[in-house]
Design a protein around this motif. Sequence first.
Motif, PDB file in Angstrom:
ATOM      1  N   LEU A   1     -12.154  -3.280   4.276  1.00 20.22           N
ATOM      2  CA  LEU A   1     -13.205  -2.258   4.298  1.00 20.22           C
ATOM      3  C   LEU A   1     -14.422  -2.642   3.460  1.00 20.22           C
ATOM      4  O   LEU A   1     -15.337  -1.838   3.297  1.00 20.22           O
ATOM      5  N   ASP A   2     -14.419  -3.860   2.892  1.00 23.99           N
ATOM      6  CA  ASP A   2     -15.511  -4.345   2.036  1.00 23.99           C
ATOM      7  C   ASP A   2     -15.666  -3.472   0.790  1.00 23.99           C
ATOM      8  O   ASP A   2     -16.770  -3.137   0.369  1.00 23.99           O
ATOM      9  N   LEU A   3     -14.516  -3.080   0.214  1.00 22.54           N
ATOM     10  CA  LEU A   3     -14.483  -2.323  -1.037  1.00 22.54           C
ATOM     11  C   LEU A   3     -13.765  -3.164  -2.088  1.00 22.54           C
ATOM     12  O   LEU A   3     -13.017  -4.071  -1.758  1.00 22.54           O
ATOM     13  N   THR A   4     -13.991  -2.852  -3.352  1.00 18.82           N
ATOM     14  CA  THR A   4     -13.300  -3.547  -4.443  1.00 18.82           C
ATOM     15  C   THR A   4     -12.538  -2.521  -5.275  1.00 18.82           C
ATOM     16  O   THR A   4     -12.714  -1.312  -5.103  1.00 18.82           O
ATOM     17  N   TYR A   5     -11.706  -3.016  -6.188  1.00 18.98           N
ATOM     18  CA  TYR A   5     -10.959  -2.102  -7.043  1.00 18.98           C
ATOM     19  C   TYR A   5     -10.989  -2.592  -8.480  1.00 18.98           C
ATOM     20  O   TYR A   5     -11.250  -3.756  -8.763  1.00 18.98           O
ATOM     21  N   LYS A   6     -10.719  -1.658  -9.378  1.00 13.72           N
ATOM     22  CA  LYS A   6     -10.599  -1.977 -10.792  1.00 13.72           C
ATOM     23  C   LYS A   6      -9.470  -1.125 -11.353  1.00 13.72           C
ATOM     24  O   LYS A   6      -9.403   0.077 -11.108  1.00 13.72           O
ATOM     25  N   ILE A   7      -8.583  -1.780 -12.097  1.00 12.43           N
ATOM     26  CA  ILE A   7      -7.473  -1.068 -12.724  1.00 12.43           C
ATOM     27  C   ILE A   7      -7.980  -0.517 -14.045  1.00 12.43           C
ATOM     28  O   ILE A   7      -8.436  -1.270 -14.903  1.00 12.43           O
ATOM     29  N   ILE A   8      -7.893   0.801 -14.205  1.00 10.87           N
ATOM     30  CA  ILE A   8      -8.416   1.402 -15.427  1.00 10.87           C
ATOM     31  C   ILE A   8      -7.321   1.811 -16.401  1.00 10.87           C
ATOM     32  O   ILE A   8      -7.583   1.997 -17.567  1.00 10.87           O
ATOM     33  N   ASP A   9      -6.079   1.949 -15.907  1.00  5.10           N
ATOM     34  CA  ASP A   9      -5.052   2.466 -16.806  1.00  5.10           C
ATOM     35  C   ASP A   9      -3.684   2.257 -16.184  1.00  5.10           C
ATOM     36  O   ASP A   9      -3.541   2.081 -14.985  1.00  5.10           O
ATOM     37  N   SER A  10      -2.697   2.278 -17.043  1.00 11.81           N
ATOM     38  CA  SER A  10      -1.317   2.402 -16.608  1.00 11.81           C
ATOM     39  C   SER A  10      -0.829   3.719 -17.176  1.00 11.81           C
ATOM     40  O   SER A  10      -0.824   3.908 -18.386  1.00 11.81           O
ATOM     41  N   ALA A  11      -0.476   4.614 -16.316  1.00 12.11           N
ATOM     42  CA  ALA A  11      -0.087   5.960 -16.731  1.00 12.11           C
ATOM     43  C   ALA A  11       1.317   5.949 -17.304  1.00 12.11           C
ATOM     44  O   ALA A  11       1.956   4.914 -17.422  1.00 12.11           O
ATOM     45  N   SER A  12       1.799   7.106 -17.618  1.00 13.63           N
ATOM     46  CA  SER A  12       3.187   7.249 -18.020  1.00 13.63           C
ATOM     47  C   SER A  12       4.061   6.900 -16.828  1.00 13.63           C
ATOM     48  O   SER A  12       3.712   7.189 -15.687  1.00 13.63           O
ATOM     49  N   PHE A  13       5.177   6.285 -17.094  1.00 12.06           N
ATOM     50  CA  PHE A  13       6.079   5.841 -16.032  1.00 12.06           C
ATOM     51  C   PHE A  13       6.532   7.024 -15.190  1.00 12.06           C
ATOM     52  O   PHE A  13       6.930   8.060 -15.703  1.00 12.06           O
ATOM     53  N   ASN A  14       6.466   6.879 -13.886  1.00 10.84           N
ATOM     54  CA  ASN A  14       6.916   7.899 -12.954  1.00 10.84           C
ATOM     55  C   ASN A  14       7.991   7.269 -12.070  1.00 10.84           C
ATOM     56  O   ASN A  14       7.687   6.402 -11.248  1.00 10.84           O
ATOM     57  N   PRO A  15       9.245   7.686 -12.219  1.00 13.24           N
ATOM     58  CA  PRO A  15      10.321   7.060 -11.440  1.00 13.24           C
ATOM     59  C   PRO A  15      10.215   7.314  -9.933  1.00 13.24           C
ATOM     60  O   PRO A  15      10.878   6.638  -9.153  1.00 13.24           O
ATOM     61  N   ASP A  16       9.385   8.262  -9.497  1.00 16.24           N
ATOM     62  CA  ASP A  16       9.227   8.544  -8.070  1.00 16.24           C
ATOM     63  C   ASP A  16       8.339   7.522  -7.366  1.00 16.24           C
ATOM     64  O   ASP A  16       8.274   7.492  -6.140  1.00 16.24           O
ATOM     65  N   TYR A  17       7.631   6.697  -8.133  1.00 13.62           N
ATOM     66  CA  TYR A  17       6.728   5.692  -7.573  1.00 13.62           C
ATOM     67  C   TYR A  17       7.301   4.306  -7.832  1.00 13.62           C
ATOM     68  O   TYR A  17       7.910   4.074  -8.873  1.00 13.62           O
ATOM     69  N   PRO A  18       7.074   3.352  -6.923  1.00 13.06           N
ATOM     70  CA  PRO A  18       7.521   1.979  -7.184  1.00 13.06           C
ATOM     71  C   PRO A  18       6.809   1.402  -8.408  1.00 13.06           C
ATOM     72  O   PRO A  18       5.693   1.813  -8.743  1.00 13.06           O
ATOM     73  N   LYS A  19       7.448   0.432  -9.056  1.00 12.23           N
ATOM     74  CA  LYS A  19       6.860  -0.210 -10.232  1.00 12.23           C
ATOM     75  C   LYS A  19       5.556  -0.906  -9.841  1.00 12.23           C
ATOM     76  O   LYS A  19       5.467  -1.510  -8.771  1.00 12.23           O
ATOM     77  N   LYS A  20       4.558  -0.828 -10.718  1.00 18.66           N
ATOM     78  CA  LYS A  20       3.239  -1.463 -10.537  1.00 18.66           C
ATOM     79  C   LYS A  20       2.541  -1.013  -9.256  1.00 18.66           C
ATOM     80  O   LYS A  20       1.787  -1.759  -8.653  1.00 18.66           O
ATOM     81  N   SER A  21       2.798   0.229  -8.829  1.00 17.62           N
ATOM     82  CA  SER A  21       2.113   0.767  -7.654  1.00 17.62           C
ATOM     83  C   SER A  21       1.062   1.780  -8.112  1.00 17.62           C
ATOM     84  O   SER A  21       1.049   2.220  -9.253  1.00 17.62           O
TER      85      SER A  21
END
Length: 187
Positions: free
Chosen positions: A66-86
């Motif tokens: 889509l010609d977009l970029t991303y930037k990681i701003i934070d790692s939140a508190s761990f949420n077991p409902d989401y895959p690791k590093k997602s």
Amino acid sequence: MIMSLIQFLKSKTFFVQIAIVVIGLLVFVFALKFWLGVTTNHNQKIQVPDLQKLSLDEVERKLTELDLTYKIIDSASFNPDYPKKSVIEQTPLAGDFVKEKRKIYLTLNPSKYRDVTIQNLNGRTKRQASSQLRAMGLIVGTNYTYVNDIGKDVVRGLRYKGKVLNEGDKLPLNSIVDLVLGDGNGN
């Protein structure tokens, strides 16, 4: 002096200068509007995809298309409902419209809960120790072990999965800690 000013304001020269200024201003405004429309990609709309629960590889693939970029701003508190590093959160939100080359800001799910350092709770009451453990982000288990001691319900140790914990040991957040308590029958 006032008479000459009034004559100048009635003169053909004054009206020609006013006309030149108005035409110049109009040309400038239309040129500026055209230039801003071209340089800011006016009327361009790219819908932001839903990136939740996607890995960084999948995110990069989707946003590159889509010609977009991303930037990681934070790692939140761990949420077991989401895959690791997602992706847990994104800004702008899925469904919003943006222009090309826009950055999407991502918050990721860490690979595990953060670690908590165990403090010395020996000599504290069961209630005090339970409050302190909960404040640290740990869960107080209901499997109490009683040892022979003069103090009733006074903490004499901590255990995690049957292992004795010492001051300075580290446990993942939300771990279940069992208390070793005095039975009040000691000397």
